[in-house]
Design an enzyme around this catalytic site. Structure first.
Site, short mmCIF file in Angstrom:
data_model
loop_
_atom_site.label_atom_id
_atom_site.label_comp_id
_atom_site.label_asym_id
_atom_site.label_seq_id
_atom_site.Cartn_x
_atom_site.Cartn_y
_atom_site.Cartn_z
N LYS A 88 0.83 -1.20 0.00
CA LYS A 88 0.00 0.00 0.00
C LYS A 88 0.87 1.25 0.00
O LYS A 88 1.91 1.30 0.67
CB LYS A 88 -0.91 -0.02 1.22
N SER A 163 -9.55 1.47 3.02
CA SER A 163 -8.74 2.31 2.16
C SER A 163 -7.68 1.56 1.36
O SER A 163 -7.05 2.11 0.46
CB SER A 163 -8.05 3.39 2.99
N SER A 187 -9.83 -0.92 7.05
CA SER A 187 -9.25 -0.71 5.72
C SER A 187 -8.57 -1.92 5.11
O SER A 187 -8.24 -1.91 3.93
CB SER A 187 -8.26 0.46 5.76
#
Length: 482
Positions: A88, A163, A187
């Site tokens: 990420k 996210s 997330s």
């Protein structure tokens, strides 16, 4: 310290032979160790898939082919054997940008790896690129207004969840076997549920957080995406260095709580049907399902969830930038935020009514401990090892429905409905894992979550893996790799 390569290979080949078809990380390691797979070529193939599946917009930046091929070849004798992973884009990887999904940091390149990356590289993982994400990790759709929306591998006009949407899409689509995300309020688990892969949030403190752009240091943790729980356990040991022997995954007699009050409210009927089938699988396998309740969970978690993040976000981002001697300031980040919802979160702290110091201190000293106590009371009174619940109340919805989504013919706020079941455990710092439970009648993935008390990660993973061996395999999404 991580397992030796001999231990790791034995785990994949002997302890979990049934996972070789669905456990891509274990399969990679076993094939490399047996001489049936070249680790450099495997990394190159993963990079090719990431470059070609542009329709999903899962990556913000990718590594150079020459770099990852050399790294994978040199790692072939390590425990993870050159395993290609995605990371990420709020986790530092030396040599690659770390944008946090926001315009002001698009060219920011940290000089050193985050601590979790160091541990994974030492175990033999190879980073092929930085995954797209919701801006500032402050949302659940990954409809990024600057880098573009991440698309769901099963139905590309639907959200991937956030996210950590790019990480989930990369794993669920088959670009990579594993990816790192972060989880503040759901997330890792929300996108795993919507995309059809495993998403693990460990206990707060299990993984080091140095070198991760924060949203809330009280609540943030790095998490994992894989296609099986066996793979999750493999990477978890590489990061956590846990030398404890894993518990048996046998479900016979294992007491698991079913908290229907609150956590089973507002379910989309198609989600509810999949979850009930999953509960039946657990019961048929010998698990003792105990009807239970986390008393007053909504009243304890709801009022303190956003204030913790609102108070900490800009402060913690500024501390990260200062530690890195970055020329970019937290103020510049706030000024350049692309998304309106994300901008409003920061603007209220800067120009509106910020959370007062005394309110924040009281949350950490009194309100949050009360929530943690409620979870402990639930577990102790019901004599359970974990809770089982729907990861999200609804499956994936169309990209662009950032404010409201459809539920049973009505429009409901997007953020609260997706956070309903993941947020309380996040506020309390519990470990939680989402495992694919099946597909809705229209073919959308549904996740089921197992939550445990802080520090009980091994127990949680053992139970989740036992369910993972029972569940029906999801069909591979029809992603086109040119």
């Amino acid at each position: 310290m991580v397992q030796s390569d001999t231990q790791t290979t034995r785990q994949c080949d002997t302890e979990h032979p049934e996972h070789l078809k669905i456990s891509a990380a274990c399969e990679h390691i076993a094939r490399v160790k047996a001489g049936h797979l070249n680790s450099g070529q495997a990394a190159a193939a993963a990079l090719h898939r990431a470059r070609s599946a542009v329709q999903l917009n899962a990556f913000i930046s990718l590594a150079e082919l020459s770099d990852i091929s050399v790294a994978a070849d040199s790692a072939k004798d390590l425990p993870l054997a050159g395993l290609p992973i995605a990371v990420k884009d709020n986790i530092d990887v030396a040599g690659l940008p770390c944008s946090d999904g926001t315009p002001a940091l698009k060219d920011w390149r940290p000089q050193a790896d985050a601590a979790v990356i160091t541990r994974l590289r030492e175990a033999g993982a190879v980073v092929i690129g930085k995954a797209n994400m919701h801006e500032l990790a402050a949302g659940i759709t990954s409809n990024n207004q600057f880098f573009g929306a991440v698309r769901n591998p099963h139905t590309p006009d639907l959200i991937a969840g956030g996210s950590s949407g790019g990480s989930a899409a990369a794993v669920a689509s088959g670009m990579v076997a594993a990816a790192l995300g972060t989880d503040t309020a759901g997330s890792c688990r929300i996108p795993a549920s919507l995309c059809g892969c495993v998403g693990f949030r460990p206990s707060i403190g299990r993984y080091p957080m140095r070198g991760v752009i924060p949203l809330s240091t009280t609540r943030d943790t790095v998490g994992l995406f894989t296609r099986s729980v066996a793979d999750t356990r493999l990477l978890d040991r590489a990061i956590a260095g846990d030398a404890i022997a894993p518990r048996s995954g046998d479900l016979t007699g294992r007491r698991i709580g079913v908290p229907r009050a609150y956590f089973f409210d507002n379910l989309d009927p198609t989600t509810a049907a999949v979850i009930e089938n999953a509960l039946a699988l657990l019961k048929d396998a010998g698990a003792v399902l105990v009807e239970t309740e986390v008393k007053n969970v909504a009243q304890l978690s709801g009022p303190i969830s956003l204030p913790i993040i609102a108070y900490e976000a800009l402060r913690d981002i500024a501390m990260y930038l200062n530690r890195h001697r970055s020329p970019i300031t937290a103020w510049q980040i706030a000024e350049q935020v692309a998304g309106s919802l994300e901008k409003s979160l920061l603007a209220n702290e800067l120009f509106g009514e910020p959370v007062r110091d005394e309110v924040y201190r009281d949350i950490l000293a009194t309100a949050r401990p009360a929530l943690i106590h409620a979870y402990h009371a639930c577990f102790n009174e019901s004599r359970i090892e974990a809770l089982v619940l729907p990861t999200t109340a609804i499956p994936a919805r169309p990209i662009g429905e950032d404010e409201t989504v459809e539920l049973s013919g009505a429009r409901v706020p997007t953020l609260p409905i997706y956070l309903q079941n993941t947020d309380p455990s996040s506020v309390a710092g519990l470990p939680s894992i989402s495992v694919p439970a099946g597909l809705t009648a229209s073919g959308l993935p549904v996740g089921i979550s197992f939550d445990a008390l802080p520090g009980q990660d091994e127990t949680l993973l053992a139970l989740a893996e036992a369910f993972d061996t029972l569940r029906p395999a999801l069909p591979a999404p029809g992603v086109f790799f040119r």
